[in-house]
Design a protein around this motif. Structure first.
Motif, PDB file in Angstrom:
ATOM      1  N   ALA A 292       0.832  -1.199   0.000  1.00 18.28           N
ATOM      2  CA  ALA A 292       0.000   0.000   0.000  1.00 18.28           C
ATOM      3  C   ALA A 292       0.873   1.257   0.000  1.00 18.28           C
ATOM      4  N   ASP A 293       0.445   2.251  -0.731  1.00 13.38           N
ATOM      5  CA  ASP A 293       1.146   3.535  -0.787  1.00 13.38           C
ATOM      6  C   ASP A 293       0.614   4.427   0.333  1.00 13.38           C
ATOM      7  N   ILE A 294       1.054   4.129   1.530  1.00 17.62           N
ATOM      8  CA  ILE A 294       0.632   4.903   2.704  1.00 17.62           C
ATOM      9  C   ILE A 294       1.851   5.270   3.525  1.00 17.62           C
ATOM     10  N   SER A 295       1.697   6.243   4.389  1.00 12.96           N
ATOM     11  CA  SER A 295       2.776   6.672   5.273  1.00 12.96           C
ATOM     12  C   SER A 295       2.245   6.798   6.690  1.00 12.96           C
ATOM     13  N   GLY A 296       3.149   6.612   7.650  1.00  9.29           N
ATOM     14  CA  GLY A 296       2.756   6.783   9.038  1.00  9.29           C
ATOM     15  C   GLY A 296       3.047   5.557   9.878  1.00  9.29           C
ATOM     16  N   GLN A 297       2.489   5.531  11.058  1.00 11.36           N
ATOM     17  CA  GLN A 297       2.699   4.446  12.005  1.00 11.36           C
ATOM     18  C   GLN A 297       1.458   3.563  12.096  1.00 11.36           C
ATOM     19  N   ILE A 298       1.642   2.378  12.634  1.00 10.86           N
ATOM     20  CA  ILE A 298       0.495   1.502  12.894  1.00 10.86           C
ATOM     21  C   ILE A 298      -0.388   2.193  13.926  1.00 10.86           C
TER      22      ILE A 298
ATOM     23  N   HIS B  26       2.287  -5.611   5.134  1.00 16.04           N
ATOM     24  CA  HIS B  26       3.347  -6.251   4.345  1.00 16.04           C
ATOM     25  C   HIS B  26       3.727  -5.387   3.150  1.00 16.04           C
ATOM     26  N   LYS B  27       5.036  -5.228   2.965  1.00 16.30           N
ATOM     27  CA  LYS B  27       5.589  -4.463   1.843  1.00 16.30           C
ATOM     28  C   LYS B  27       5.040  -3.036   1.806  1.00 16.30           C
ATOM     29  N   ILE B  28       5.223  -2.335   2.919  1.00 14.33           N
ATOM     30  CA  ILE B  28       4.804  -0.933   3.034  1.00 14.33           C
ATOM     31  C   ILE B  28       6.025  -0.166   3.543  1.00 14.33           C
ATOM     32  N   SER B  29       6.818   0.347   2.622  1.00 15.20           N
ATOM     33  CA  SER B  29       8.118   0.923   2.990  1.00 15.20           C
ATOM     34  C   SER B  29       7.996   2.183   3.832  1.00 15.20           C
ATOM     35  N   ASN B  30       6.878   2.881   3.744  1.00 12.32           N
ATOM     36  CA  ASN B  30       6.703   4.112   4.509  1.00 12.32           C
ATOM     37  C   ASN B  30       5.950   3.900   5.822  1.00 12.32           C
ATOM     38  N   LEU B  31       5.785   2.645   6.205  1.00 11.90           N
ATOM     39  CA  LEU B  31       5.223   2.352   7.520  1.00 11.90           C
ATOM     40  C   LEU B  31       6.363   2.403   8.528  1.00 11.90           C
ATOM     41  N   THR B  32       6.269   3.280   9.512  1.00  7.44           N
ATOM     42  CA  THR B  32       7.380   3.533  10.432  1.00  7.44           C
ATOM     43  C   THR B  32       6.907   3.412  11.882  1.00  7.44           C
ATOM     44  N   GLY B  33       7.763   3.866  12.797  1.00  9.44           N
ATOM     45  CA  GLY B  33       7.395   3.836  14.213  1.00  9.44           C
ATOM     46  C   GLY B  33       7.571   2.471  14.829  1.00  9.44           C
TER      47      GLY B  33
ATOM     48  N   SER C 194       5.927  -7.141   8.012  1.00 12.72           N
ATOM     49  CA  SER C 194       7.122  -7.510   7.268  1.00 12.72           C
ATOM     50  C   SER C 194       7.360  -6.576   6.092  1.00 12.72           C
ATOM     51  N   TRP C 195       8.640  -6.418   5.757  1.00 16.46           N
ATOM     52  CA  TRP C 195       9.040  -5.552   4.647  1.00 16.46           C
ATOM     53  C   TRP C 195       8.522  -4.122   4.870  1.00 16.46           C
ATOM     54  N   THR C 196       8.736  -3.609   6.075  1.00 17.29           N
ATOM     55  CA  THR C 196       8.356  -2.240   6.411  1.00 17.29           C
ATOM     56  C   THR C 196       9.578  -1.554   7.018  1.00 17.29           C
ATOM     57  N   ASN C 197       9.393  -0.343   7.490  1.00  8.25           N
ATOM     58  CA  ASN C 197      10.444   0.352   8.224  1.00  8.25           C
ATOM     59  C   ASN C 197      10.054   0.550   9.686  1.00  8.25           C
ATOM     60  N   VAL C 198       9.218  -0.317  10.201  1.00 14.48           N
ATOM     61  CA  VAL C 198       8.919  -0.337  11.627  1.00 14.48           C
ATOM     62  C   VAL C 198      10.215  -0.683  12.377  1.00 14.48           C
TER      63      VAL C 198
END
Length: 332
Positions: A82-88, A104-111, A129-133
Protein backbone atom coordinates in the motif's frame (compact mmCIF):
# COMPACT_ATOMS: atom_id res chain seq x y z
CA UNK A 1 -61.75 0.21 0.15
CA UNK A 2 -62.38 -2.13 -2.73
CA UNK A 3 -61.11 -5.64 -2.35
CA UNK A 4 -58.80 -5.29 -5.36
CA UNK A 5 -57.26 -2.10 -3.94
CA UNK A 6 -56.82 -3.76 -0.55
CA UNK A 7 -55.06 -6.71 -2.11
CA UNK A 8 -52.85 -4.38 -4.13
CA UNK A 9 -51.91 -2.41 -1.00
CA UNK A 10 -51.05 -5.61 0.87
CA UNK A 11 -48.90 -6.79 -2.03
CA UNK A 12 -46.99 -3.49 -2.12
CA UNK A 13 -46.36 -3.67 1.62
CA UNK A 14 -45.13 -7.26 1.31
CA UNK A 15 -42.72 -6.22 -1.43
CA UNK A 16 -41.46 -3.24 0.57
CA UNK A 17 -40.99 -5.31 3.72
CA UNK A 18 -39.29 -8.04 1.73
CA UNK A 19 -36.87 -5.57 0.19
CA UNK A 20 -36.25 -3.96 3.58
CA UNK A 21 -35.59 -7.36 5.11
CA UNK A 22 -33.16 -8.20 2.30
CA UNK A 23 -31.26 -4.95 2.80
CA UNK A 24 -31.09 -5.52 6.55
CA UNK A 25 -29.76 -9.02 6.03
CA UNK A 26 -27.15 -7.84 3.52
CA UNK A 27 -25.68 -5.25 5.91
CA UNK A 28 -23.48 -7.40 8.12
CA UNK A 29 -20.98 -4.82 9.36
CA UNK A 30 -20.85 -4.19 13.08
CA UNK A 31 -21.26 -0.41 13.68
CA UNK A 32 -18.39 -0.25 16.17
CA UNK A 33 -16.07 -2.07 13.77
CA UNK A 34 -17.03 0.33 10.98
CA UNK A 35 -16.30 3.31 13.24
CA UNK A 36 -12.84 1.96 14.05
CA UNK A 37 -12.05 1.22 10.40
CA UNK A 38 -13.01 4.73 9.35
CA UNK A 39 -10.69 6.07 12.05
CA UNK A 40 -7.89 3.94 10.61
CA UNK A 41 -8.66 5.28 7.13
CA UNK A 42 -8.43 8.81 8.46
CA UNK A 43 -5.19 7.98 10.29
CA UNK A 44 -3.62 7.09 6.94
CA UNK A 45 -4.86 10.28 5.29
CA UNK A 46 -7.75 8.66 3.41
CA UNK A 47 -5.21 7.05 1.09
CA UNK A 48 -6.38 5.60 -2.21
CA UNK A 49 -5.86 2.08 -0.91
CA UNK A 50 -8.97 2.64 1.24
CA UNK A 51 -11.14 3.89 -1.65
CA UNK A 52 -13.71 1.11 -1.15
CA UNK A 53 -14.22 2.16 2.48
CA UNK A 54 -17.40 4.14 1.83
CA UNK A 55 -19.23 4.84 5.12
CA UNK A 56 -22.55 4.35 3.30
CA UNK A 57 -21.74 0.73 2.42
CA UNK A 58 -21.37 -2.49 4.33
CA UNK A 59 -17.82 -2.69 5.72
CA UNK A 60 -17.86 -6.47 5.29
CA UNK A 61 -17.63 -5.77 1.54
CA UNK A 62 -14.59 -3.48 1.81
CA UNK A 63 -11.16 -4.38 0.49
CA UNK A 64 -8.39 -5.25 2.98
CA UNK A 65 -10.82 -6.57 5.62
CA UNK A 66 -13.06 -9.62 5.98
CA UNK A 67 -15.90 -10.44 8.34
CA UNK A 68 -16.40 -13.68 10.18
CA UNK A 69 -19.44 -15.47 8.74
CA UNK A 70 -20.78 -16.35 12.19
CA UNK A 71 -20.17 -13.21 14.25
CA UNK A 72 -20.16 -10.68 11.37
CA UNK A 73 -17.23 -8.99 13.12
CA UNK A 74 -14.02 -7.96 11.37
CA UNK A 75 -11.72 -10.99 11.57
CA UNK A 76 -9.06 -10.20 8.94
CA UNK A 77 -7.10 -7.02 8.23
CA UNK A 78 -4.49 -7.50 5.48
CA UNK A 79 -2.84 -4.30 4.21
CA UNK A 80 -0.34 -5.26 1.51
CA UNK A 81 1.80 -3.20 -0.90
CA UNK A 82 0.00 0.00 0.00
CA UNK A 83 1.15 3.54 -0.79
CA UNK A 84 0.63 4.90 2.70
CA UNK A 85 2.78 6.67 5.27
CA UNK A 86 2.76 6.78 9.04
CA UNK A 87 2.70 4.45 12.01
CA UNK A 88 0.50 1.50 12.89
CA UNK A 89 -2.50 3.20 14.54
CA UNK A 90 -3.39 2.53 18.17
CA UNK A 91 -6.98 1.99 17.04
CA UNK A 92 -6.01 -1.32 15.45
CA UNK A 93 -6.42 -2.73 18.95
CA UNK A 94 -10.11 -1.77 18.90
CA UNK A 95 -11.01 -4.61 16.53
CA UNK A 96 -11.37 -7.29 19.21
CA UNK A 97 -12.43 -10.09 16.85
CA UNK A 98 -9.35 -9.86 14.62
CA UNK A 99 -7.75 -13.23 13.94
CA UNK A 100 -5.32 -12.24 11.18
CA UNK A 101 -3.43 -8.92 10.99
CA UNK A 102 -0.96 -8.11 8.20
CA UNK A 103 1.11 -5.08 7.23
CA UNK A 104 3.35 -6.25 4.34
CA UNK A 105 5.59 -4.46 1.84
CA UNK A 106 4.80 -0.93 3.03
CA UNK A 107 8.12 0.92 2.99
CA UNK A 108 6.70 4.11 4.51
CA UNK A 109 5.22 2.35 7.52
CA UNK A 110 7.38 3.53 10.43
CA UNK A 111 7.39 3.84 14.21
CA UNK A 112 6.92 0.96 16.62
CA UNK A 113 4.30 -1.70 17.34
CA UNK A 114 1.56 -0.14 19.52
CA UNK A 115 0.80 -1.72 22.88
CA UNK A 116 -2.91 -1.69 21.99
CA UNK A 117 -2.24 -4.76 19.86
CA UNK A 118 -2.39 -6.80 23.08
CA UNK A 119 -6.16 -6.21 23.08
CA UNK A 120 -6.44 -8.60 20.13
CA UNK A 121 -6.92 -11.73 22.21
CA UNK A 122 -8.25 -13.78 19.29
CA UNK A 123 -5.28 -13.05 17.02
CA UNK A 124 -3.72 -16.19 15.53
CA UNK A 125 -1.56 -14.64 12.79
CA UNK A 126 0.48 -11.42 13.01
CA UNK A 127 2.64 -10.27 10.10
CA UNK A 128 4.56 -7.00 10.03
CA UNK A 129 7.12 -7.51 7.27
CA UNK A 130 9.04 -5.55 4.65
CA UNK A 131 8.36 -2.24 6.41
CA UNK A 132 10.44 0.35 8.22
CA UNK A 133 8.92 -0.34 11.63
CA UNK A 134 11.77 -0.13 14.14
CA UNK A 135 12.78 -0.13 17.79
CA UNK A 136 13.03 -3.19 20.05
CA UNK A 137 10.60 -6.04 19.44
CA UNK A 138 8.06 -5.38 22.22
CA UNK A 139 8.04 -7.87 25.07
CA UNK A 140 4.24 -7.46 25.31
CA UNK A 141 3.82 -9.56 22.15
CA UNK A 142 4.17 -12.53 24.50
CA UNK A 143 0.64 -11.74 25.69
CA UNK A 144 -0.88 -12.80 22.35
CA UNK A 145 -1.33 -16.36 23.56
CA UNK A 146 -3.33 -17.60 20.56
CA UNK A 147 -0.70 -16.75 17.95
CA UNK A 148 0.24 -19.65 15.71
CA UNK A 149 2.31 -17.54 13.29
CA UNK A 150 4.44 -14.46 14.02
CA UNK A 151 6.32 -12.80 11.16
CA UNK A 152 8.40 -9.69 11.91
CA UNK A 153 10.90 -10.17 9.07
CA UNK A 154 12.54 -7.55 6.85
CA UNK A 155 12.14 -4.59 9.20
CA UNK A 156 14.46 -2.41 11.28
CA UNK A 157 13.96 -4.02 14.68
CA UNK A 158 17.02 -3.74 16.92
CA UNK A 159 18.21 -4.75 20.39
CA UNK A 160 17.82 -8.30 21.70
CA UNK A 161 15.06 -10.86 21.20
CA UNK A 162 12.54 -10.53 24.06
CA UNK A 163 12.46 -13.71 26.20
CA UNK A 164 8.66 -13.39 26.46
CA UNK A 165 8.23 -14.67 22.89
CA UNK A 166 8.82 -18.12 24.39
CA UNK A 167 5.45 -17.66 26.14
CA UNK A 168 3.69 -18.11 22.78
CA UNK A 169 2.88 -21.77 23.30
CA UNK A 170 0.84 -22.25 20.12
CA UNK A 171 3.41 -21.05 17.60
CA UNK A 172 4.00 -23.12 14.49
CA UNK A 173 6.21 -20.54 12.76
CA UNK A 174 8.40 -17.65 13.96
CA UNK A 175 10.16 -15.20 11.64
CA UNK A 176 12.50 -12.54 13.00
CA UNK A 177 14.94 -12.62 10.08
CA UNK A 178 16.42 -9.64 8.24
CA UNK A 179 16.46 -7.19 11.11
CA UNK A 180 19.21 -5.69 13.29
CA UNK A 181 18.79 -7.93 16.31
CA UNK A 182 21.81 -8.49 18.54
CA UNK A 183 22.78 -10.27 21.72
CA UNK A 184 22.33 -13.92 22.51
CA UNK A 185 19.29 -16.08 21.91
CA UNK A 186 17.24 -15.89 25.14
CA UNK A 187 17.64 -18.73 27.61
CA UNK A 188 13.84 -19.08 27.61
CA UNK A 189 14.05 -20.13 23.95
CA UNK A 190 15.44 -23.43 25.12
CA UNK A 191 11.88 -24.21 26.15
CA UNK A 192 10.05 -23.08 23.04
CA UNK A 193 6.70 -24.66 22.31
CA UNK A 194 6.98 -28.23 20.95
CA UNK A 195 4.61 -27.22 18.15
CA UNK A 196 7.19 -24.83 16.61
CA UNK A 197 8.31 -26.20 13.23
CA UNK A 198 9.62 -23.19 11.29
CA UNK A 199 12.23 -20.83 12.74
CA UNK A 200 13.86 -17.94 10.86
CA UNK A 201 16.45 -15.83 12.70
CA UNK A 202 18.86 -15.22 9.82
CA UNK A 203 20.58 -12.00 8.75
CA UNK A 204 20.87 -10.44 12.18
CA UNK A 205 23.79 -9.93 14.59
CA UNK A 206 22.98 -12.67 17.08
CA UNK A 207 25.85 -14.13 19.09
CA UNK A 208 26.50 -16.89 21.62
CA UNK A 209 25.34 -20.49 21.41
CA UNK A 210 21.99 -21.98 20.50
CA UNK A 211 19.86 -23.49 23.29
CA UNK A 212 20.37 -27.21 23.97
CA UNK A 213 16.62 -27.61 24.30
CA UNK A 214 16.28 -27.18 20.54
CA UNK A 215 17.54 -30.71 20.15
CA UNK A 216 14.22 -31.93 21.52
CA UNK A 217 11.98 -29.84 19.26
CA UNK A 218 10.39 -31.12 16.03
CA UNK A 219 11.83 -28.47 13.73
CA UNK A 220 11.25 -28.88 10.00
CA UNK A 221 13.11 -25.73 8.95
CA UNK A 222 15.79 -23.68 10.71
CA UNK A 223 17.43 -20.67 9.06
CA UNK A 224 19.97 -18.87 11.25
CA UNK A 225 22.57 -17.93 8.63
CA UNK A 226 24.59 -14.72 8.70
CA UNK A 227 24.84 -14.22 12.43
CA UNK A 228 27.73 -14.62 14.90
CA UNK A 229 26.64 -17.85 16.55
CA UNK A 230 29.24 -20.08 18.15
CA UNK A 231 29.66 -23.59 19.47
CA UNK A 232 28.19 -26.98 18.71
CA UNK A 233 24.92 -27.71 16.87
CA UNK A 234 25.50 -31.43 16.33
CA UNK A 235 22.66 -32.23 18.76
CA UNK A 236 20.19 -30.95 16.16
CA UNK A 237 20.89 -33.97 13.97
CA UNK A 238 20.04 -37.66 14.25
CA UNK A 239 18.01 -40.36 12.53
CA UNK A 240 14.96 -39.62 14.65
CA UNK A 241 14.82 -35.90 13.84
CA UNK A 242 12.22 -34.23 11.62
CA UNK A 243 14.49 -31.50 10.25
CA UNK A 244 14.41 -31.00 6.47
CA UNK A 245 16.09 -27.61 5.92
CA UNK A 246 19.09 -26.39 7.97
CA UNK A 247 21.04 -23.22 7.17
CA UNK A 248 23.65 -22.03 9.68
CA UNK A 249 26.04 -20.66 7.07
CA UNK A 250 28.31 -17.68 7.83
CA UNK A 251 28.51 -18.08 11.58
CA UNK A 252 31.31 -19.12 13.96
CA UNK A 253 30.21 -22.69 14.69
CA UNK A 254 32.89 -25.17 15.77
CA UNK A 255 32.23 -28.92 16.16
CA UNK A 256 33.27 -32.34 14.87
CA UNK A 257 31.29 -33.38 11.78
CA UNK A 258 32.76 -36.87 11.49
CA UNK A 259 30.15 -39.16 13.06
CA UNK A 260 26.90 -37.27 12.61
CA UNK A 261 23.75 -38.98 11.44
CA UNK A 262 20.86 -37.36 9.63
CA UNK A 263 17.12 -37.88 9.11
CA UNK A 264 16.17 -39.40 5.75
CA UNK A 265 14.11 -36.34 4.80
CA UNK A 266 16.96 -33.83 5.18
CA UNK A 267 17.04 -31.92 1.88
CA UNK A 268 19.18 -28.84 2.60
CA UNK A 269 22.25 -28.62 4.81
CA UNK A 270 24.20 -25.37 4.44
CA UNK A 271 27.06 -24.87 6.88
CA UNK A 272 29.50 -22.86 4.76
CA UNK A 273 31.81 -20.28 6.34
CA UNK A 274 32.15 -21.74 9.85
CA UNK A 275 34.92 -23.52 11.80
CA UNK A 276 33.62 -27.09 11.50
CA UNK A 277 36.30 -29.79 11.67
CA UNK A 278 36.71 -33.56 11.29
CA UNK A 279 35.72 -35.52 8.20
CA UNK A 280 32.48 -35.61 6.23
CA UNK A 281 30.00 -37.94 7.91
CA UNK A 282 29.52 -41.23 6.03
CA UNK A 283 25.77 -41.04 6.65
CA UNK A 284 25.51 -38.28 4.01
CA UNK A 285 25.58 -40.95 1.27
CA UNK A 286 22.14 -42.16 2.43
CA UNK A 287 20.46 -38.86 1.53
CA UNK A 288 19.07 -38.98 -2.01
CA UNK A 289 17.84 -35.40 -2.42
CA UNK A 290 20.48 -33.41 -0.59
CA UNK A 291 21.72 -29.89 -1.24
CA UNK A 292 24.95 -29.64 0.75
CA UNK A 293 27.40 -26.79 1.26
CA UNK A 294 30.27 -27.21 3.72
CA UNK A 295 32.74 -24.88 1.99
CA UNK A 296 35.02 -22.57 3.97
CA UNK A 297 35.43 -24.81 7.01
CA UNK A 298 38.25 -26.96 8.47
CA UNK A 299 37.22 -30.38 7.20
CA UNK A 300 39.68 -33.08 6.13
CA UNK A 301 39.68 -36.53 4.52
CA UNK A 302 38.05 -38.14 1.51
CA UNK A 303 34.53 -37.16 0.46
CA UNK A 304 32.40 -40.31 0.94
CA UNK A 305 31.30 -41.98 -2.29
CA UNK A 306 27.57 -42.35 -2.89
CA UNK A 307 24.26 -40.58 -2.77
CA UNK A 308 24.36 -37.07 -4.18
CA UNK A 309 27.85 -36.23 -2.92
CA UNK A 310 29.70 -36.60 -6.23
CA UNK A 311 26.97 -34.83 -8.20
CA UNK A 312 27.35 -31.59 -6.25
CA UNK A 313 29.54 -28.80 -7.61
CA UNK A 314 33.07 -28.56 -6.23
CA UNK A 315 32.08 -25.22 -4.66
CA UNK A 316 30.05 -27.18 -2.11
CA UNK A 317 33.36 -28.43 -0.66
CA UNK A 318 36.18 -26.04 -1.53
CA UNK A 319 38.24 -23.99 0.91
CA UNK A 320 38.49 -26.65 3.58
CA UNK A 321 41.68 -27.75 5.32
CA UNK A 322 42.26 -30.99 3.40
CA UNK A 323 39.09 -32.42 1.84
CA UNK A 324 39.75 -34.47 -1.26
CA UNK A 325 38.07 -36.81 -3.71
CA UNK A 326 35.45 -36.16 -6.38
CA UNK A 327 34.29 -33.56 -7.15
CA UNK A 328 37.51 -32.14 -5.61
CA UNK A 329 40.95 -33.32 -6.75
CA UNK A 330 41.89 -36.90 -5.92
CA UNK A 331 43.37 -37.68 -2.54
CA UNK A 332 47.17 -38.09 -2.48
Amino acid sequence: MKKSSYIFTICVLVIILSEYSHVCQSIRCNPQDKKVLLQIKQHFGNAYHFASWDPDTDCCSWYIVKCDRTTNRISTFNLITADISGQIPDTIGDLPYLQSLTFHKISNLTGTIPRSITNLKKLTSLTISWTNVSGPIPSFLGQLKNLTFLDLSFNNFSDSIPPTLADLRNLLGLRLDRNKLSGSIPESFGNLTPSLQYLYLSHNQLSGTIPRGWGELPFILMELQRNRLEGDISFLFGKNKSIQVVDFSRNLLEFDFSNLQFPDDLGTLDLNHNKIYGSLAEDLVNLDRLFLNVSYNRLCGKIPVGGQLQELDYTSYFHNRCLCGAPLPECK
